[in-house]
Design a protein around this motif. Structure first.
Motif, PDB file in Angstrom:
ATOM      1  N   GLY A 125       0.797  -1.232   0.000  1.00  0.00           N
ATOM      2  CA  GLY A 125       0.000   0.000   0.000  1.00  0.00           C
ATOM      3  C   GLY A 125       0.826   1.278   0.000  1.00  0.00           C
ATOM      4  N   TYR A 162     -13.951  -6.684 -16.379  1.00  0.00           N
ATOM      5  CA  TYR A 162     -12.539  -6.848 -16.738  1.00  0.00           C
ATOM      6  C   TYR A 162     -12.288  -8.261 -17.268  1.00  0.00           C
ATOM      7  CZ  TYR A 162     -11.959  -2.812 -13.529  1.00  0.00           C
ATOM      8  OH  TYR A 162     -12.064  -1.600 -12.895  1.00  0.00           O
ATOM      9  N   LEU A 186      -0.841   2.353   2.964  1.00  0.00           N
ATOM     10  CA  LEU A 186      -2.285   2.296   3.229  1.00  0.00           C
ATOM     11  C   LEU A 186      -2.675   0.869   3.562  1.00  0.00           C
ATOM     12  CD1 LEU A 186      -3.909   4.487   0.431  1.00  0.00           C
ATOM     13  CD2 LEU A 186      -3.641   5.036   2.847  1.00  0.00           C
ATOM     14  N   LEU A 188      -5.756  -1.784   3.601  1.00  0.00           N
ATOM     15  CA  LEU A 188      -7.135  -2.117   3.246  1.00  0.00           C
ATOM     16  C   LEU A 188      -7.805  -2.723   4.470  1.00  0.00           C
ATOM     17  CD1 LEU A 188      -7.025  -3.694  -0.304  1.00  0.00           C
ATOM     18  CD2 LEU A 188      -8.434  -1.790   0.430  1.00  0.00           C
TER      19      LEU A 188
HETATM   20  C1  HEM Z   1      -2.990  -1.727   0.094  1.00  0.00           C
HETATM   21  C2  HEM Z   1      -3.782  -0.676  -0.045  1.00  0.00           C
HETATM   22  C3  HEM Z   1      -4.711  -0.469  -1.221  1.00  0.00           C
HETATM   23  C4  HEM Z   1      -4.624  -0.957  -2.507  1.00  0.00           C
HETATM   24  C5  HEM Z   1      -3.525  -1.830  -3.123  1.00  0.00           C
HETATM   25  C6  HEM Z   1      -5.798  -0.485  -3.211  1.00  0.00           C
HETATM   26  C7  HEM Z   1      -6.073  -0.756  -4.539  1.00  0.00           C
HETATM   27  C8  HEM Z   1      -7.244  -0.457  -5.171  1.00  0.00           C
HETATM   28  C9  HEM Z   1      -7.551  -0.760  -6.538  1.00  0.00           C
HETATM   29  C10 HEM Z   1      -6.623  -1.475  -7.513  1.00  0.00           C
HETATM   30  C11 HEM Z   1      -8.796  -0.310  -6.799  1.00  0.00           C
HETATM   31  C12 HEM Z   1      -9.534  -0.390  -8.134  1.00  0.00           C
HETATM   32  C13 HEM Z   1     -10.380  -1.621  -8.184  1.00  0.00           C
HETATM   33  C14 HEM Z   1     -11.154  -1.721  -9.481  1.00  0.00           C
HETATM   34  O1  HEM Z   1     -10.579  -1.583 -10.574  1.00  0.00           O
HETATM   35  O2  HEM Z   1     -12.358  -2.005  -9.412  1.00  0.00           O
HETATM   36  C15 HEM Z   1      -9.302   0.274  -5.578  1.00  0.00           C
HETATM   37  C16 HEM Z   1     -10.544   0.879  -5.445  1.00  0.00           C
HETATM   38  C17 HEM Z   1     -10.914   1.649  -4.379  1.00  0.00           C
HETATM   39  N1  HEM Z   1     -10.197   1.851  -3.226  1.00  0.00           N
HETATM   40 FE1  HEM Z   1      -8.369   1.087  -2.806  1.00  0.00          FE
HETATM   41  N2  HEM Z   1      -6.566   0.276  -2.367  1.00  0.00           N
HETATM   42  C18 HEM Z   1      -5.946   0.305  -1.144  1.00  0.00           C
HETATM   43  C19 HEM Z   1      -6.376   0.960  -0.015  1.00  0.00           C
HETATM   44  C20 HEM Z   1      -7.511   1.729   0.049  1.00  0.00           C
HETATM   45  C21 HEM Z   1      -7.920   2.476   1.224  1.00  0.00           C
HETATM   46  C22 HEM Z   1      -7.174   2.543   2.574  1.00  0.00           C
HETATM   47  C23 HEM Z   1      -9.068   3.100   0.897  1.00  0.00           C
HETATM   48  C24 HEM Z   1      -9.884   4.022   1.754  1.00  0.00           C
HETATM   49  C25 HEM Z   1      -9.577   5.288   1.876  1.00  0.00           C
HETATM   50  C26 HEM Z   1      -9.400   2.749  -0.484  1.00  0.00           C
HETATM   51  C27 HEM Z   1     -10.506   3.170  -1.163  1.00  0.00           C
HETATM   52  C28 HEM Z   1     -10.892   2.707  -2.409  1.00  0.00           C
HETATM   53  C29 HEM Z   1     -12.138   3.066  -3.077  1.00  0.00           C
HETATM   54  C30 HEM Z   1     -13.210   4.002  -2.533  1.00  0.00           C
HETATM   55  C31 HEM Z   1     -12.154   2.389  -4.299  1.00  0.00           C
HETATM   56  C32 HEM Z   1     -13.286   2.423  -5.346  1.00  0.00           C
HETATM   57  C33 HEM Z   1     -12.842   2.986  -6.643  1.00  0.00           C
HETATM   58  C34 HEM Z   1     -12.806   4.500  -6.664  1.00  0.00           C
HETATM   59  O3  HEM Z   1     -13.805   5.122  -6.305  1.00  0.00           O
HETATM   60  O4  HEM Z   1     -11.768   5.050  -7.078  1.00  0.00           O
HETATM   61  N3  HEM Z   1      -8.436   1.916  -0.958  1.00  0.00           N
HETATM   62  N4  HEM Z   1      -8.345   0.163  -4.614  1.00  0.00           N
END
Ligand code: HEM
Ligand SMILES: *[C@@H]1O[C@H](CO)[C@@H](O)[C@H](O)[C@H]1NC(C)=O
Ligand SMILES: *[C@@H]1O[C@H](CO)[C@@H](O)[C@H](O)[C@H]1NC(C)=O
Length: 191
Positions: A125, A162, A186, A188
């Motif tokens: 992250g 996808y 970050l 998850l």
């Molecule tokens: C190891 C940490 C993280 C990784 C590797 C990661 C990776 C990703 C990826 C690849 C997507 C796109 C998925 C798709 O194509 O459908 C996504 C979507 C998303 N992630 Fe993360 N994420 C991480 C942490 C977080 C954290 C901490 C949050 C909260 C603040 C977050 C919030 C979101 C949201 C809201 C989406 C929905 C797509 C959007 O609205 O842009 N993520 N994440």
């Protein structure tokens, strides 16, 4: 004596096709009335002409899986809007064009992944540290990396919009220094 058929009473294949077309059109209209889309809300790849183009070109005509170099993959970062957007996880390349809002160059919050294999960031992250933007997994907890990458690959494989495109030829890392440790990435909530 053979009886002459009234041509109007013959039900031909053409009639049948017209009938099917009518039913289909009615179905689409009803769907539009109820759901605001003509496909009952379905937006998956099975209605995407690009998906069928890919299937015909790369699965029906040539049976070989596409093998990308990192330079080739880099073209698919969303900048050229005529090209699809690809993301690679641990060497497996996916078409994520449907997610242009997420991966595209115009404020896509995960644009860094487009056209690259940054598996290390999928694990730790560490979006904020460019030295972590690599497929190099050395120095990470092996078990953690395996579990997280496995789960991301599964996510992309199962995603309705996808599809898997091919494999990335990952360069040899033998003479490269191991990336520094990054502990403040970050997290998850699900991991
Ligand atoms: C190891 C940490 C993280 C990784 C590797 C990661 C990776 C990703 C990826 C690849 C997507 C796109 C998925 C798709 O194509 O459908 C996504 C979507 C998303 N992630 Fe993360 N994420 C991480 C942490 C977080 C954290 C901490 C949050 C909260 C603040 C977050 C919030 C979101 C949201 C809201 C989406 C929905 C797509 C959007 O609205 O842009 N993520 N994440
Ligand atoms: C996308 O890749 C192309 C070709 O490698 C490069 O010229 C361009 O600067 C990249 N765009 C972004 C926004 O990363
Ligand atoms: C990642 O790739 C390596 C090398 O190809 C392989 O040994 C490992 O099992 C892969 N991990 C996952 C989660 O796919």
């Amino acid at each position: 004596m053979p009886q002459k058929k009234d041509p109007r009473s013959r039900f031909t294949i053409l009639d049948f096709v017209q009938f099917l077309g009518g039913v289909l059109a009615l179905c689409c209209i009803l769907s539009y009335v109820f759901t605001g889309t003509s496909t009952w809300g379905y937006t998956g790849k099975y209605l995407n002409s690009q998906y069928y183009k890919f299937v015909v070109q790369h699965q029906l005509i040539s049976h070989e899986s596409i093998l990308f170099t990192t330079d080739e993959l880099a073209l698919y970062n969303g900048t050229d809007t005529n090209l699809p957007i690809y993301v690679s996880v641990n060497g497996t390349v996916f078409d994520v064009s449907y997610g242009r809002d997420i991966y595209g160059p115009d404020h896509g919050r995960y644009h860094l992944f487009a056209g690259h294999d940054y598996s290390r960031v999928f694990v730790n992250g560490c979006f904020h540290r460019k030295d972590q933007w690599t497929f190099d997994l050395r120095g990470l907890d092996e078990k953690e990396a395996e579990i997280k990458l496995q789960s991301w690959i599964k996510y992309y494989r199962k995603h309705p919009q996808y599809w898997e495109v091919g494999q990335l030829q990952l360069p040899n890392l033998n003479n490269q220094p191991i990336p520094e440790e990054c502990r403040d990435g970050l997290k998850l909530p699900s991991f």
